[in-house]
Design a protein around this motif. Structure first.
Motif, short mmCIF file in Angstrom:
data_model
loop_
_atom_site.label_atom_id
_atom_site.label_comp_id
_atom_site.label_asym_id
_atom_site.label_seq_id
_atom_site.Cartn_x
_atom_site.Cartn_y
_atom_site.Cartn_z
N ASN A 1 -16.50 52.45 29.21
CA ASN A 1 -15.27 52.84 29.89
C ASN A 1 -15.33 52.52 31.39
OD1 ASN A 1 -17.18 54.87 30.39
ND2 ASN A 1 -15.71 56.54 30.24
N THR A 2 -15.97 51.38 31.72
CA THR A 2 -16.05 50.98 33.12
C THR A 2 -14.75 50.36 33.61
OG1 THR A 2 -16.98 48.85 32.50
CG2 THR A 2 -18.53 50.59 33.09
N SER A 3 -14.12 49.53 32.81
CA SER A 3 -12.90 48.86 33.27
C SER A 3 -12.16 48.29 32.08
CB SER A 3 -13.27 47.75 34.24
OG SER A 3 -13.96 46.73 33.56
N ASP A 4 -11.04 47.65 32.39
CA ASP A 4 -10.32 46.94 31.34
C ASP A 4 -11.14 45.73 30.96
OD1 ASP A 4 -8.18 48.68 31.54
OD2 ASP A 4 -7.27 47.50 33.13
N ARG A 5 -11.26 45.49 29.68
CA ARG A 5 -11.98 44.32 29.23
C ARG A 5 -11.33 43.79 27.98
NH1 ARG A 5 -17.51 46.33 26.55
NH2 ARG A 5 -16.45 47.36 24.88
N VAL A 6 -11.57 42.52 27.72
CA VAL A 6 -10.99 41.88 26.54
C VAL A 6 -11.85 42.23 25.34
CG1 VAL A 6 -10.36 39.67 25.53
CG2 VAL A 6 -10.09 40.04 27.98
N GLU A 7 -11.22 42.63 24.26
CA GLU A 7 -11.93 42.97 23.04
C GLU A 7 -12.56 41.72 22.44
OE1 GLU A 7 -12.34 46.07 21.65
OE2 GLU A 7 -11.47 46.75 23.53
N PRO A 8 -13.72 41.82 21.78
CA PRO A 8 -14.36 40.66 21.18
C PRO A 8 -13.46 39.93 20.18
CG PRO A 8 -15.88 42.51 21.19
CD PRO A 8 -14.54 43.01 21.66
N ALA A 9 -12.67 40.66 19.41
CA ALA A 9 -11.77 40.01 18.44
C ALA A 9 -10.73 39.17 19.17
CB ALA A 9 -11.10 41.05 17.56
N SER A 10 -10.23 39.65 20.28
CA SER A 10 -9.26 38.89 21.07
C SER A 10 -9.90 37.63 21.63
CB SER A 10 -8.71 39.74 22.22
OG SER A 10 -8.11 40.89 21.72
N MET A 11 -11.13 37.76 22.11
CA MET A 11 -11.84 36.60 22.64
C MET A 11 -12.05 35.56 21.54
SD MET A 11 -12.27 36.56 25.80
CE MET A 11 -13.53 35.33 26.02
N SER B 1 -10.73 60.37 39.48
CA SER B 1 -10.53 59.85 40.82
C SER B 1 -9.89 60.87 41.76
CB SER B 1 -9.70 58.57 40.79
OG SER B 1 -8.41 58.84 40.30
N ALA B 2 -9.36 61.97 41.22
CA ALA B 2 -8.80 63.02 42.07
C ALA B 2 -9.89 63.64 42.95
CB ALA B 2 -8.14 64.10 41.22
N ASN B 3 -11.13 63.68 42.45
CA ASN B 3 -12.22 64.26 43.25
C ASN B 3 -13.41 63.31 43.43
OD1 ASN B 3 -13.43 64.37 40.75
ND2 ASN B 3 -13.10 66.56 40.50
N ASN B 4 -13.29 62.07 42.93
CA ASN B 4 -14.35 61.07 43.09
C ASN B 4 -13.69 59.70 43.16
OD1 ASN B 4 -16.51 59.31 42.90
ND2 ASN B 4 -17.49 60.34 41.19
N THR B 5 -13.48 59.18 44.37
CA THR B 5 -12.76 57.91 44.52
C THR B 5 -13.51 56.75 43.89
OG1 THR B 5 -13.72 57.60 46.71
CG2 THR B 5 -11.55 58.64 46.59
N ALA B 6 -14.80 56.86 43.67
CA ALA B 6 -15.55 55.80 43.00
C ALA B 6 -15.07 55.60 41.57
CB ALA B 6 -17.04 56.12 43.02
N CYS B 7 -14.42 56.59 41.01
CA CYS B 7 -13.93 56.52 39.64
C CYS B 7 -12.77 55.53 39.49
CB CYS B 7 -13.50 57.91 39.18
SG CYS B 7 -13.30 58.06 37.41
N LEU B 8 -12.08 55.20 40.59
CA LEU B 8 -10.97 54.26 40.52
C LEU B 8 -11.42 52.92 39.96
CD1 LEU B 8 -9.11 55.01 43.84
CD2 LEU B 8 -8.21 55.32 41.53
N ASP B 9 -12.55 52.41 40.45
CA ASP B 9 -13.09 51.14 39.94
C ASP B 9 -14.61 51.19 40.09
OD1 ASP B 9 -13.70 48.61 39.09
OD2 ASP B 9 -12.43 47.57 40.53
N VAL B 10 -15.29 51.60 39.04
CA VAL B 10 -16.75 51.76 39.11
C VAL B 10 -17.46 50.41 39.23
CG1 VAL B 10 -16.77 53.98 37.93
CG2 VAL B 10 -16.98 51.88 36.60
N ASN B 11 -16.78 49.31 38.91
CA ASN B 11 -17.41 48.00 39.00
C ASN B 11 -17.52 47.48 40.43
OD1 ASN B 11 -17.99 47.61 36.26
ND2 ASN B 11 -15.86 47.11 35.88
N LEU B 12 -16.94 48.19 41.39
CA LEU B 12 -17.07 47.78 42.79
C LEU B 12 -18.48 48.04 43.32
CD1 LEU B 12 -13.74 49.12 44.35
CD2 LEU B 12 -14.34 46.76 43.81
N TYR B 13 -19.24 48.85 42.61
CA TYR B 13 -20.54 49.28 43.10
C TYR B 13 -21.66 48.65 42.28
CZ TYR B 13 -17.35 52.66 45.05
OH TYR B 13 -16.29 53.23 45.70
N SER B 14 -22.79 48.43 42.94
CA SER B 14 -23.96 47.92 42.22
C SER B 14 -24.41 48.99 41.22
CB SER B 14 -25.09 47.60 43.19
OG SER B 14 -25.61 48.78 43.75
N GLU B 15 -25.18 48.59 40.27
CA GLU B 15 -25.63 49.53 39.23
C GLU B 15 -26.43 50.68 39.85
OE1 GLU B 15 -28.25 49.43 35.15
OE2 GLU B 15 -27.17 47.63 35.75
#
Length: 156
Positions: A131-141, A39-53
């Protein structure tokens, strides 16, 4: 003569499938694709899920770890996401997100680090583009599901 030739060709094609099919599965095991940005040189890296595929595929690089990184000595690659809060003495702290490949696994899927000048959370995952975002692990679910089912059972 024609039937003998046809049966030999069928036998050869079966052997080809028996050889090639396992190779397909092995190639999937060894090649992992991860988002690769800072994210230091690509602000889209902060949250890639904000963008469509479609937009994300144009602005956030994706790498196949095995070809993008020189071999670290026989380790299996995985995807990693690092979120750091960097402290500055003369200005406000900033948050930096780095997504990429890793090869030395930690005992936990996510862990915290504190190096005095920054605090960080490092998460590792083992599926393509995980590595798109924080997500709940399947075992936790699964654990949450069984806990919820037990509460409902006791309630009724």
């Amino acid at each position: 003569m024609q039937s003998v030739l046809t049966s030999k060709m069928a036998l050869n094609s079966k052997w080809i499938y028996l050889i090639l099919l396992p190779m397909y599965f092995f190639s999937e095991v060894w090649c992992i694709r991860c988002y690769y940005c800072n994210s230091a040189n690509n602000t889209a890296c902060l949250d890639v899920n904000l963008y469509s595929e479609e937009i994300r595929s144009r602005i956030v690089p994706i790498v196949t770890c095995e070809t993008a990184i020189p071999s670290p000595g026989g380790y299996n690659f995985f995807c990693r996401k690092i979120v750091q809060t960097i402290f500055h003495s003369n200005r406000q702290s900033d948050v930096r997100v780095t997504r990429g490949c890793g090869w030395i696994r930690h005992d936990y899927p996510c862990y915290r680090e504190d190096n005095g000048d920054h605090l960080g959370t490092v998460c590792q995952c083992f599926d393509d583009y995980c590595n798109t975002s924080d997500r709940v692990e399947p075992a936790s679910m699964a654990g949450l599901f069984f806990l919820f089912a037990a509460v409902l059972y006791v309630w009724h």
